[in-house]
Scaffold this motif. Structure first.
Motif, PDB file in Angstrom:
ATOM      1  N   SER A   1       0.866  -1.182   0.000  1.00 41.59           N
ATOM      2  CA  SER A   1       0.000   0.000   0.000  1.00 41.59           C
ATOM      3  C   SER A   1       0.897   1.225   0.000  1.00 41.59           C
ATOM      4  O   SER A   1       1.839   1.320   0.789  1.00 41.59           O
ATOM      5  CB  SER A   1      -0.908   0.016   1.234  1.00 41.59           C
ATOM      6  OG  SER A   1      -1.604   1.249   1.304  1.00 41.59           O
ATOM      7  N   PHE A   2       0.608   2.151  -0.919  1.00 40.13           N
ATOM      8  CA  PHE A   2       1.425   3.361  -1.002  1.00 40.13           C
ATOM      9  C   PHE A   2       0.604   4.652  -0.825  1.00 40.13           C
ATOM     10  O   PHE A   2       1.172   5.732  -0.788  1.00 40.13           O
ATOM     11  CB  PHE A   2       2.166   3.409  -2.340  1.00 40.13           C
ATOM     12  CG  PHE A   2       3.237   2.356  -2.468  1.00 40.13           C
ATOM     13  CD1 PHE A   2       4.477   2.529  -1.856  1.00 40.13           C
ATOM     14  CD2 PHE A   2       3.007   1.189  -3.170  1.00 40.13           C
ATOM     15  CE1 PHE A   2       5.470   1.562  -1.956  1.00 40.13           C
ATOM     16  CE2 PHE A   2       3.986   0.217  -3.280  1.00 40.13           C
ATOM     17  CZ  PHE A   2       5.222   0.396  -2.663  1.00 40.13           C
ATOM     18  N   SER A   3      -0.716   4.523  -0.718  1.00 42.69           N
ATOM     19  CA  SER A   3      -1.545   5.734  -0.606  1.00 42.69           C
ATOM     20  C   SER A   3      -1.287   6.457   0.717  1.00 42.69           C
ATOM     21  O   SER A   3      -1.238   7.687   0.766  1.00 42.69           O
ATOM     22  CB  SER A   3      -3.031   5.383  -0.742  1.00 42.69           C
ATOM     23  OG  SER A   3      -3.444   4.514   0.302  1.00 42.69           O
ATOM     24  N   GLY A   4      -1.105   5.706   1.805  1.00 42.35           N
ATOM     25  CA  GLY A   4      -0.842   6.324   3.108  1.00 42.35           C
ATOM     26  C   GLY A   4       0.497   7.033   3.139  1.00 42.35           C
ATOM     27  O   GLY A   4       0.624   8.125   3.704  1.00 42.35           O
ATOM     28  N   LEU A   5       1.488   6.432   2.508  1.00 41.64           N
ATOM     29  CA  LEU A   5       2.813   7.058   2.435  1.00 41.64           C
ATOM     30  C   LEU A   5       2.730   8.372   1.660  1.00 41.64           C
ATOM     31  O   LEU A   5       3.298   9.391   2.071  1.00 41.64           O
ATOM     32  CB  LEU A   5       3.801   6.110   1.752  1.00 41.64           C
ATOM     33  CG  LEU A   5       5.190   6.692   1.451  1.00 41.64           C
ATOM     34  CD1 LEU A   5       5.920   7.068   2.731  1.00 41.64           C
ATOM     35  CD2 LEU A   5       6.015   5.704   0.634  1.00 41.64           C
ATOM     36  N   LYS A   6       2.004   8.347   0.569  1.00 40.38           N
ATOM     37  CA  LYS A   6       1.838   9.548  -0.262  1.00 40.38           C
ATOM     38  C   LYS A   6       1.181  10.677   0.546  1.00 40.38           C
ATOM     39  O   LYS A   6       1.606  11.836   0.475  1.00 40.38           O
ATOM     40  CB  LYS A   6       0.973   9.179  -1.474  1.00 40.38           C
ATOM     41  CG  LYS A   6       0.951  10.190  -2.583  1.00 40.38           C
ATOM     42  CD  LYS A   6       0.191   9.645  -3.773  1.00 40.38           C
ATOM     43  CE  LYS A   6      -1.272   9.382  -3.430  1.00 40.38           C
ATOM     44  NZ  LYS A   6      -2.031   8.872  -4.581  1.00 40.38           N
ATOM     45  N   THR A   7       0.165  10.311   1.337  1.00 39.57           N
ATOM     46  CA  THR A   7      -0.536  11.302   2.164  1.00 39.57           C
ATOM     47  C   THR A   7       0.378  11.859   3.252  1.00 39.57           C
ATOM     48  O   THR A   7       0.375  13.069   3.521  1.00 39.57           O
ATOM     49  CB  THR A   7      -1.781  10.667   2.820  1.00 39.57           C
ATOM     50  OG1 THR A   7      -2.637  10.151   1.789  1.00 39.57           O
ATOM     51  CG2 THR A   7      -2.545  11.690   3.641  1.00 39.57           C
TER      52      THR A   7
END
Length: 341
Positions: free
Chosen positions: A215-221
């Motif tokens: 999962s990369f969406s949390g890192l992006k946020t």
């Protein structure tokens, strides 16, 4: 099939914004022509409608150039291979329609190819600068649209062990670059600046995802909030710390990928790792894999740069392998935007 038969495959790749055509003689690439689409830069990302229009403009001249560079007449071709999916539907339709028309006109077989499978099988292109892995091996396929760990048991027997639940790793790089005000495509620029920075200067959280999924969406946020907070305090924060920020982002992403690979190796007992996809051109990922080869005893396989990004050479090698199995399709075949291995 006679052992010495010479097979000429014309391969077409049009899954996203690059129009590519290659000609293969058996498992060797004679030509691999790629036409990039610069028009998307001003929009900060690929615009599907513009991509499909550009494919329509590019596909005939690129095909002609590939045939000329290979010094092959179209009448010598044994089959046409094309990317059926996954990808942007409009882009795929251009390549699919052209491949069907050309195969019909030449009265030769048509071969459909899964784009992600092609990234993995690119390792089997006959090239003196590449060594092919032996089965079974693990494949890490990382691109703008995909992130997967695949167990490869044979050319066409593959099992997905883990994949992204949201954003792909390439998107994480590009969106992070956009947050920093870098032009598209930003992933290569993060790699460039990261080489000059301190990778442990800033710490970003690693998403907690079970098993081998990503999962990369949390890192992006978290990167977005980090930049917003610090630029509010210091408007010149990005300018003053760009290299360290890029190095820290890249360090975090590379560690996420490597942690999952280590788990996959522990789970399967397979210590052979082949990487593919556009993000495999990233120097940080390549260094981490080669370090693992030296320190952990992995056998690591990294393709040439020209076979990392979307290209028709990788489509052609799958076409060649399928041709040997007489694995052809009818002309009622259709493109698939979502196409699982």
């Amino acid at each position: 099939m006679p052992e010495k038969e010479t097979i000429y495959i014309l391969a077409i790749e049009s899954s996203c914004d690059d129009t590519s055509v290659a000609v293969l003689k058996n498992n060797s690439v004679l030509s691999n022509v790629v036409a990039n689409q610069q028009i998307h830069e001003e929009y900060g990302g690929v615009v599907p409608e513009l991509a499909s229009r550009a494919h329509q403009q590019n596909i005939v001249p690129v095909t002609n150039k590939a045939l000329a560079k290979a010094n092959i007449d179209k009448k010598q071709l044994s089959a046409i291979a094309f990317t059926r999916g996954p990808g942007l539907m409009g882009s795929l339709l251009v390549g699919t329609s052209f491949a069907k028309s050309m195969a019909l006109g030449l009265d030769i077989p048509l071969i459909e190819v899964n784009h992600m499978q092609a990234h993995i099988l690119a390792h089997f292109i006959d090239d003196e600068k590449m060594k092919a892995p032996t089965f079974p091996f693990l494949a890490l396929t990382i691109s703008g649209g995909h992130t997967q760990i695949v167990r490869v048991n044979d050319y066409f027997k593959m099992d997905i062990l883990g994949q992204t639940l949201d954003d792909a790793v390439g998107e994480a790089f590009d969106k992070s670059a956009k947050i920093l005000g870098l032009p598209y495509p930003g992933g290569p620029l993060i790699d460039k600046y990261a080489a000059l920075g301190n990778p442990t200067k800033f710490e970003f959280p690693k998403p907690k995802v079970k098993e081998l999924d990503f999962s990369f969406s949390g890192l992006k946020t978290s990167i977005l909030y980090f930049i917003q907070k610090n630029t509010a305090e210091n408007p010149d924060f990005i300018k003053e710390n760009l290299e360290d920020i890029c190095a820290s982002i890249q360090y975090t992403i590379v560690n996420i990928l490597m942690d999952k690979l280590k788990k996959a190796i522990k789970k399967t007992g397979i210590r052979k790792v082949a990487v593919g996809g556009g993000v495999s051109a990233n120097s940080g990922i390549r260094k981490a894999l080669l370090d693992a080869q030296d320190k952990l005893g992995w056998a690591v396989y990294i393709p040439k740069f020209e076979y990392c990004t979307d290209n028709a050479g990788m489509i052609g090698i799958v076409g060649y392998l399928k041709y040997k199995n007489a694995d052809f399709v009818n002309h009622d075949i259709s493109a698939k935007a979502r196409y699982v291995i």
